[in-house]
Design an enzyme around this catalytic site. Structure first.
Site, PDB file in Angstrom:
ATOM      1  N   SER A  37       0.811  -1.216   0.000  1.00 18.91           N
ATOM      2  CA  SER A  37       0.000   0.000   0.000  1.00 18.91           C
ATOM      3  C   SER A  37       0.844   1.266   0.000  1.00 18.91           C
ATOM      4  O   SER A  37       0.405   2.309  -0.504  1.00 18.91           O
ATOM      5  CB  SER A  37      -0.936   0.016   1.208  1.00 18.91           C
ATOM      6  OG  SER A  37      -0.204  -0.091   2.417  1.00 18.91           O
ATOM      7  N   ASP A 226      -0.193   7.925   9.652  1.00 14.60           N
ATOM      8  CA  ASP A 226      -1.039   7.104  10.515  1.00 14.60           C
ATOM      9  C   ASP A 226      -0.240   6.084  11.320  1.00 14.60           C
ATOM     10  O   ASP A 226      -0.803   5.148  11.873  1.00 14.60           O
ATOM     11  CB  ASP A 226      -2.106   6.383   9.681  1.00 14.60           C
ATOM     12  CG  ASP A 226      -1.489   5.419   8.654  1.00 14.60           C
ATOM     13  OD1 ASP A 226      -0.255   5.381   8.536  1.00 14.60           O
ATOM     14  OD2 ASP A 226      -2.266   4.713   7.975  1.00 14.60           O
ATOM     15  N   HIS A 229       1.880   4.362   7.194  1.00 17.61           N
ATOM     16  CA  HIS A 229       2.046   4.831   5.822  1.00 17.61           C
ATOM     17  C   HIS A 229       2.754   6.182   5.773  1.00 17.61           C
ATOM     18  O   HIS A 229       2.568   7.022   6.657  1.00 17.61           O
ATOM     19  CB  HIS A 229       0.684   4.939   5.135  1.00 17.61           C
ATOM     20  CG  HIS A 229      -0.038   3.630   5.032  1.00 17.61           C
ATOM     21  ND1 HIS A 229      -0.979   3.236   5.960  1.00 17.61           N
ATOM     22  CD2 HIS A 229       0.056   2.627   4.130  1.00 17.61           C
ATOM     23  CE1 HIS A 229      -1.438   2.035   5.621  1.00 17.61           C
ATOM     24  NE2 HIS A 229      -0.825   1.641   4.520  1.00 17.61           N
TER      25      HIS A 229
END
Length: 271
Positions: A37, A226, A229
């Site tokens: 991600s 967060d 990330h």
């Protein structure tokens, strides 16, 4: 009437002029960014700076930057999906750079999110990726490894379980070190994102590891939006270090060393 078959060039450069009677198609070489991600969301305008967008600007008309980020994937998933998207040499010239950027999910704790890959298996998976037939089919391909970034446990209060309890700062450090070891074992250049993030916040390498819940809050929140990330500032750290490693290890791949595609055709006086 005989149809003219366009000539496909194997490199981005061409000296063909539009009026020479032979239509020719330029095919740009590629940089493929393959990761989880953190790769997938690189370019989200809400984050501000984007490593991939900056590289697209640097290499405009020279290289196509291809994002193959897969949210939630670990190195085991990467091995499964690689042959499903990686182009063979007859379809694309991926002779330049391929980045492997996994670990944020592999490093999750056992019996939490289901993404955990044990450390030694993680290293083995990286070696399998480096020697994968889909990659070595490209004889001139160059490879970069990227360590996973640090973890900031302090920011996980806003996460739902099991994600809230799935990752630890010290475990992220171990997986980053494992990528450095793979780089040494395979003679593959490594972008040490973990180390660069730590240097960016002024960590002196002491026993108190920033991001650990047992240590006071750190400036990692600037680099991780967060706790896991990268923020825009974090992607800037990645971009800066990637440029340094490419210039040092693969100097032929810095932007100004790569000819532009489809040079403009102007009369001599225009020059």
């Amino acid at each position: 009437m005989t149809k003219t078959t366009p000539q496909i060039l194997s490199r981005a450069t061409t000296d063909a002029h539009p009026n020479d009677g032979v239509p020719k198609r330029a095919i740009w070489d590629q940089f493929i960014f393959f990761g989880d991600s953190i790769t997938q969301i690189d370019g989200n305008p809400e984050l501000g700076f984007s490593c991939m967008s900056a590289l697209r600007y640097d290499y405009v008309r020279r290289i196509d930057i291809v994002n193959r980020g897969f949210s939630g994937y670990n190195t085991a998933n990467a091995l499964s999906v690689l042959p499903r998207f990686f182009p063979p040499p007859q379809e694309a010239c991926v002779r330049l750079v391929k980045t492997l950027f996994f670990g944020a999910n592999d490093a999750s704790l056992p019996n939490t999110t289901g993404q955990h890959v044990p450390l030694e298996q993680y290293k083995l998976n990286y070696h399998k990726l480096l020697s994968h037939p889909s990659i070595i089919a490209h004889p001139d391909i160059k490879v970069l490894l990227i360590t996973p970034p640090p973890i900031d446990e302090w920011q996980f209060d806003n996460w739902d379980e099991p994600g809230r309890s799935a990752r630890k700062a010290v475990i992220a450090q171990a997986y980053a070190r494992a990528v450095l070891e793979v780089g040494l074992e395979s003679d593959t250049p490594v972008v040490d994102l973990w180390g660069e993030c730590m240097r960016a916040i002024g960590w002196d390498g002491g026993e108190k590891l920033p991001g650990d819940r047992g240590v006071k809050k750190s400036a990692l929140s600037r680099l991780l939006y967060d706790g896991l990330h990268l923020s825009g500032e974090g992607y800037k750290v990645l971009y800066d270090e990637m440029r340094k490693v490419v210039a040092r290890e693969y100097p032929e791949l810095v932007p100004h060393k790569i000819p532009v595609a489809l040079e403009p055709f102007f009369p001599e006086w225009w020059q």
